[in-house]
Scaffold this motif. Sequence first.
Motif, PDB file in Angstrom:
ATOM      1  N   ILE A 104      16.508  48.140  41.371  1.00 42.03           N
ATOM      2  CA  ILE A 104      16.141  46.734  41.330  1.00 42.03           C
ATOM      3  C   ILE A 104      16.999  46.011  40.289  1.00 42.03           C
ATOM      4  O   ILE A 104      17.485  46.619  39.337  1.00 42.03           O
ATOM      5  N   LEU A 105      17.195  44.725  40.510  1.00 43.93           N
ATOM      6  CA  LEU A 105      18.079  43.936  39.657  1.00 43.93           C
ATOM      7  C   LEU A 105      17.624  43.934  38.198  1.00 43.93           C
ATOM      8  O   LEU A 105      18.441  44.046  37.288  1.00 43.93           O
ATOM      9  N   GLY A 106      16.327  43.812  37.958  1.00 44.18           N
ATOM     10  CA  GLY A 106      15.807  43.776  36.597  1.00 44.18           C
ATOM     11  C   GLY A 106      16.103  45.029  35.804  1.00 44.18           C
ATOM     12  O   GLY A 106      16.362  44.972  34.606  1.00 44.18           O
ATOM     13  N   ARG A 107      16.092  46.174  36.448  1.00 37.85           N
ATOM     14  CA  ARG A 107      16.374  47.441  35.759  1.00 37.85           C
ATOM     15  C   ARG A 107      17.866  47.629  35.486  1.00 37.85           C
ATOM     16  O   ARG A 107      18.231  48.492  34.714  1.00 37.85           O
ATOM     17  N   GLN A 108      18.689  46.844  36.129  1.00 40.46           N
ATOM     18  CA  GLN A 108      20.133  46.927  35.894  1.00 40.46           C
ATOM     19  C   GLN A 108      20.598  45.811  34.952  1.00 40.46           C
ATOM     20  O   GLN A 108      21.777  45.541  34.838  1.00 40.46           O
ATOM     21  N   ASN A 109      19.634  45.177  34.300  1.00 41.09           N
ATOM     22  CA  ASN A 109      19.876  44.151  33.280  1.00 41.09           C
ATOM     23  C   ASN A 109      20.633  42.936  33.793  1.00 41.09           C
ATOM     24  O   ASN A 109      21.392  42.310  33.047  1.00 41.09           O
ATOM     25  N   VAL A 110      20.447  42.584  35.053  1.00 40.37           N
ATOM     26  CA  VAL A 110      21.062  41.372  35.594  1.00 40.37           C
ATOM     27  C   VAL A 110      20.341  40.180  34.966  1.00 40.37           C
ATOM     28  O   VAL A 110      19.125  40.117  34.966  1.00 40.37           O
ATOM     29  N   LYS A 111      21.110  39.272  34.408  1.00 38.63           N
ATOM     30  CA  LYS A 111      20.560  38.111  33.704  1.00 38.63           C
ATOM     31  C   LYS A 111      20.681  36.841  34.536  1.00 38.63           C
ATOM     32  O   LYS A 111      21.495  36.757  35.449  1.00 38.63           O
ATOM     33  N   ASN A 112      19.883  35.851  34.180  1.00 36.02           N
ATOM     34  CA  ASN A 112      19.917  34.552  34.839  1.00 36.02           C
ATOM     35  C   ASN A 112      21.300  33.926  34.671  1.00 36.02           C
ATOM     36  O   ASN A 112      21.927  34.052  33.627  1.00 36.02           O
ATOM     37  N   GLN A 113      21.787  33.269  35.698  1.00 35.89           N
ATOM     38  CA  GLN A 113      23.069  32.576  35.765  1.00 35.89           C
ATOM     39  C   GLN A 113      24.262  33.521  35.618  1.00 35.89           C
ATOM     40  O   GLN A 113      25.334  33.114  35.175  1.00 35.89           O
ATOM     41  N   ALA A 114      24.080  34.773  36.014  1.00 31.94           N
ATOM     42  CA  ALA A 114      25.172  35.742  35.992  1.00 31.94           C
ATOM     43  C   ALA A 114      26.068  35.547  37.211  1.00 31.94           C
ATOM     44  O   ALA A 114      25.661  34.963  38.216  1.00 31.94           O
ATOM     45  N   THR A 115      27.295  36.039  37.114  1.00 30.65           N
ATOM     46  CA  THR A 115      28.220  36.041  38.251  1.00 30.65           C
ATOM     47  C   THR A 115      28.429  37.485  38.679  1.00 30.65           C
ATOM     48  O   THR A 115      28.769  38.340  37.850  1.00 30.65           O
ATOM     49  N   LEU A 116      28.212  37.747  39.961  1.00 30.87           N
ATOM     50  CA  LEU A 116      28.459  39.067  40.538  1.00 30.87           C
ATOM     51  C   LEU A 116      29.706  38.966  41.407  1.00 30.87           C
ATOM     52  O   LEU A 116      29.888  37.972  42.118  1.00 30.87           O
ATOM     53  N   PHE A 117      30.540  39.973  41.360  1.00 31.22           N
ATOM     54  CA  PHE A 117      31.786  39.969  42.118  1.00 31.22           C
ATOM     55  C   PHE A 117      31.705  40.968  43.270  1.00 31.22           C
ATOM     56  O   PHE A 117      31.275  42.103  43.082  1.00 31.22           O
ATOM     57  N   ILE A 118      32.128  40.531  44.442  1.00 30.72           N
ATOM     58  CA  ILE A 118      32.160  41.404  45.604  1.00 30.72           C
ATOM     59  C   ILE A 118      33.425  42.256  45.546  1.00 30.72           C
ATOM     60  O   ILE A 118      34.518  41.752  45.279  1.00 30.72           O
ATOM     61  N   VAL A 119      33.255  43.554  45.755  1.00 34.56           N
ATOM     62  CA  VAL A 119      34.399  44.465  45.859  1.00 34.56           C
ATOM     63  C   VAL A 119      34.328  45.106  47.233  1.00 34.56           C
ATOM     64  O   VAL A 119      33.295  45.599  47.659  1.00 34.56           O
ATOM     65  N   HIS A 120      35.447  45.046  47.954  1.00 32.97           N
ATOM     66  CA  HIS A 120      35.508  45.603  49.297  1.00 32.97           C
ATOM     67  C   HIS A 120      35.826  47.084  49.213  1.00 32.97           C
ATOM     68  O   HIS A 120      36.658  47.502  48.420  1.00 32.97           O
ATOM     69  N   LYS A 121      35.140  47.856  50.044  1.00 35.41           N
ATOM     70  CA  LYS A 121      35.354  49.303  50.067  1.00 35.41           C
ATOM     71  C   LYS A 121      36.191  49.644  51.290  1.00 35.41           C
ATOM     72  O   LYS A 121      35.832  49.277  52.404  1.00 35.41           O
ATOM     73  N   CYS A 122      37.291  50.313  51.062  1.00 38.46           N
ATOM     74  CA  CYS A 122      38.184  50.703  52.140  1.00 38.46           C
ATOM     75  C   CYS A 122      37.989  52.171  52.465  1.00 38.46           C
ATOM     76  O   CYS A 122      37.966  53.006  51.571  1.00 38.46           O
ATOM     77  N   ASN A 123      37.842  52.488  53.725  1.00 34.51           N
ATOM     78  CA  ASN A 123      37.700  53.879  54.160  1.00 34.51           C
ATOM     79  C   ASN A 123      39.070  54.454  54.485  1.00 34.51           C
ATOM     80  O   ASN A 123      39.890  53.805  55.109  1.00 34.51           O
ATOM     81  N   GLY A 124      39.288  55.671  54.051  1.00 31.08           N
ATOM     82  CA  GLY A 124      40.502  56.383  54.432  1.00 31.08           C
ATOM     83  C   GLY A 124      41.733  56.074  53.602  1.00 31.08           C
ATOM     84  O   GLY A 124      42.841  56.437  53.975  1.00 31.08           O
ATOM     85  N   GLY A 125      41.597  55.435  52.477  1.00 30.66           N
ATOM     86  CA  GLY A 125      42.745  55.271  51.592  1.00 30.66           C
ATOM     87  C   GLY A 125      43.239  53.928  51.518  1.00 30.66           C
ATOM     88  O   GLY A 125      43.916  53.347  50.884  1.00 30.66           O
TER      89      GLY A 125
END
Length: 125
Positions: A104-125
């Motif tokens: 859950i977000l609260g247990r991962q110390n996510v704070k109000n007005q935080a910015t999260l960045f999307i990282v794309h996962k590539c399969n096979g290299g």
Amino acid sequence: MEVLCPSQIQQRNGCSPVQPASPTKVCDGPSQEAIHLHPFMIGPVTDTKVFLTISNGPKTLQLEPDLRDTVDQLKEQIVQERKFGGLGSFGLLYGSRELQGSEILGRQNVKNQATLFIVHKCNGG
């Protein structure tokens, strides 16, 4: 932080005691009552909503999830918004670490007005 004596703590209706009375002294007298402990308390219900910015390169998305939501639930909200097109497999970075999907977000110390960045996962290299 205010410390309450066990005599000041009210047990909720429907809850059963989980900690037996303690023979040791607490505050001004011995503990005569059982105390019910809840494993994860953030605060009042109004404290659980946060405003997050999700960033995917130049595009951003504003969301208002609950700190009790899992990362997987947040990722579902991002996909449902369809702002970033077809994302495929992706993760979310907060600070310098990737957030874990089942946590859950609260247990991962996510704070109000935080910015999260999307990282794309590539399969096979």
